[in-house]
Enzyme design. Structure first.
Site, mmCIF file in Angstrom:
data_model
loop_
_atom_site.group_PDB
_atom_site.id
_atom_site.type_symbol
_atom_site.label_atom_id
_atom_site.label_comp_id
_atom_site.label_asym_id
_atom_site.label_seq_id
_atom_site.Cartn_x
_atom_site.Cartn_y
_atom_site.Cartn_z
ATOM 1 C CG LEU A 7 -1.897 -1.107 1.402
ATOM 2 C CD1 LEU A 7 -2.543 -1.025 2.784
ATOM 3 C CD2 LEU A 7 -2.956 -1.027 0.301
ATOM 4 C CG ASP B 242 1.559 -3.028 2.902
ATOM 5 O OD1 ASP B 242 2.494 -2.243 2.682
ATOM 6 O OD2 ASP B 242 0.502 -3.041 2.239
ATOM 7 N NE ARG C 82 -0.165 -3.781 6.859
ATOM 8 C CZ ARG C 82 0.724 -3.191 7.628
ATOM 9 N NH1 ARG C 82 0.735 -1.880 7.699
ATOM 10 N NH2 ARG C 82 1.592 -3.881 8.333
ATOM 11 N NE ARG D 182 -4.283 2.252 6.291
ATOM 12 C CZ ARG D 182 -3.100 1.742 5.987
ATOM 13 N NH1 ARG D 182 -2.448 1.016 6.860
ATOM 14 N NH2 ARG D 182 -2.586 1.939 4.789
ATOM 15 C CG HIS E 94 0.354 4.501 10.905
ATOM 16 N ND1 HIS E 94 1.084 3.682 10.076
ATOM 17 C CD2 HIS E 94 -0.830 3.870 11.094
ATOM 18 C CE1 HIS E 94 0.370 2.603 9.786
ATOM 19 N NE2 HIS E 94 -0.796 2.693 10.382
ATOM 20 C CB CYS F 85 6.809 0.391 9.968
ATOM 21 S SG CYS F 85 6.622 2.148 9.800
HETATM 22 C C1 CIR Z 1 0.672 0.654 4.883
HETATM 23 O O1 CIR Z 1 0.168 1.545 4.191
HETATM 24 O O2 CIR Z 1 0.052 0.046 5.735
HETATM 25 C C2 CIR Z 1 2.120 0.298 4.657
HETATM 26 N N1 CIR Z 1 2.444 0.486 3.274
HETATM 27 C C3 CIR Z 1 3.022 1.137 5.515
HETATM 28 C C4 CIR Z 1 2.849 0.856 6.981
HETATM 29 C C5 CIR Z 1 3.769 1.639 7.819
HETATM 30 N N2 CIR Z 1 3.624 1.271 9.187
HETATM 31 C C6 CIR Z 1 3.817 2.083 10.212
HETATM 32 O O3 CIR Z 1 4.007 3.285 10.032
HETATM 33 N N3 CIR Z 1 3.693 1.593 11.430
#
Ligand code: CIR
Length: 263
Positions: free
Chosen positions: A24, A66, A91, A137, A168, A255
């Site tokens: 994503l 992801d 996810r 989210r 986030h 992440c």
């Molecule tokens: C997403 O959009 O969920 C992933 N491409 C990126 C997630 C990043 N996670 C985070 O900041 N904890």
């Protein structure tokens, strides 16, 4: 005793797989390069290990592009772990794949049952409280479910709003030590960090906001020299990690791991 928000015995990470190119992203800025991403992931894990922590590295999950962003699947605290309920449909299945690993590490394992949603990237544990940003989210019902669990564990939860257009809460902030937050001016303007010392990202380097304090080091993305200098000047032991490819998928330092304290 060392602070459980900054000092960890373990971390859990997951390797990126070939499907990561389908991860994503808010904006398409090109496909990540898997080989370069794996090399950066190796460096990230090696840096965590150098601090003395045990790092569990899970295999890639090709069905979940992801899945390397493991932080979003759980919140780990000294009392136990809470399995999240991601707001991104693609996810949701990652959580069940993480559960057995955490079940092997924690006696008390809880689940966000829904219907609300919450992702770990929206949660910052500072040691004295748990800050949670609602976002695209993470919704109020997800936060309420987490609050009920944290009430039992004795952790105050403070809820706020992640700025519009920011994926986030922790995309825009990091804990550097139990008293100090690294934040964009945009996020700090909400007053959410009143009571903490706040270091602002230099103008133009806001994309370096997602760093992690892990034991005695701070991992931050390479390519943000004024931020690195500022942190070094403040006495932090800064380690630079190539985040070029994760950044294309809106991911950063936090992440890529779950960080935890277990005996
Ligand atoms: C997403 O959009 O969920 C992933 N491409 C990126 C997630 C990043 N996670 C985070 O900041 N904890």
């Amino acid at each position: 005793m060392s602070n459980p928000a900054t000092h960890f015995t373990h971390a859990v990470s997951r390797r990126p797989g070939a499907s990561v190119t389908g991860g994503l992203r808010a904006e398409d800025r090109g496909a990540p390069d898997l080989a370069r991403m794996l090399a950066a992931h190796d460096a990230y894990i090696a840096t965590l290990r150098e601090t003395g922590a045990e790092v569990i590295v899970l295999e890639a999950l090709e069905d979940y592009p992801d899945a390397l962003f493991v932080e979003d699947t759980a919140l780990c605290l000294p009392e136990g772990a809470v399995m999240m309920r991601p707001g991104a449909d693609s996810r949701m299945g990652e959580v069940a794949h993480m559960r057995p690993t955490l079940a092997g590490l924690f006696d008390d394992l809880r689940d966000i049952a829904g219907p609300g949603h919450i992702e770990g990237g929206d949660i910052l544990f500072t040691g004295r409280e748990v800050l949670v940003g609602r976002s695209a989210r993470t919704d109020a019902a997800g936060v309420a479910e987490l609050r009920a669990i944290l009430d039992e564990w004795g952790h105050p939860l403070r809820e706020m709003q992640t700025p519009d257009g920011v994926l986030h809460f922790k995309t825009d902030c990091s804990l550097l030590d139990p008293e100090t937050i690294l934040s964009t001016r945009l996020l700090d303007a909400s007053g959410c960090f009143d009571g903490y010392r706040v270091l602002h990202l230099p103008e133009g380097e806001e994309a370096a906001a997602n760093a992690i304090r892990f034991n005695d080091v701070v991992l931050m993305p390479d390519g943000f020299p004024r931020t690195a200098e500022m942190l070094e000047r403040e006495g932090y032991d800064v380690r630079l990690i190539d985040n070029t490819d994760c950044a294309l998928l809106d991911g950063g330092m936090s992440c890529l791991s779950l960080r935890l304290n277990v005996a």
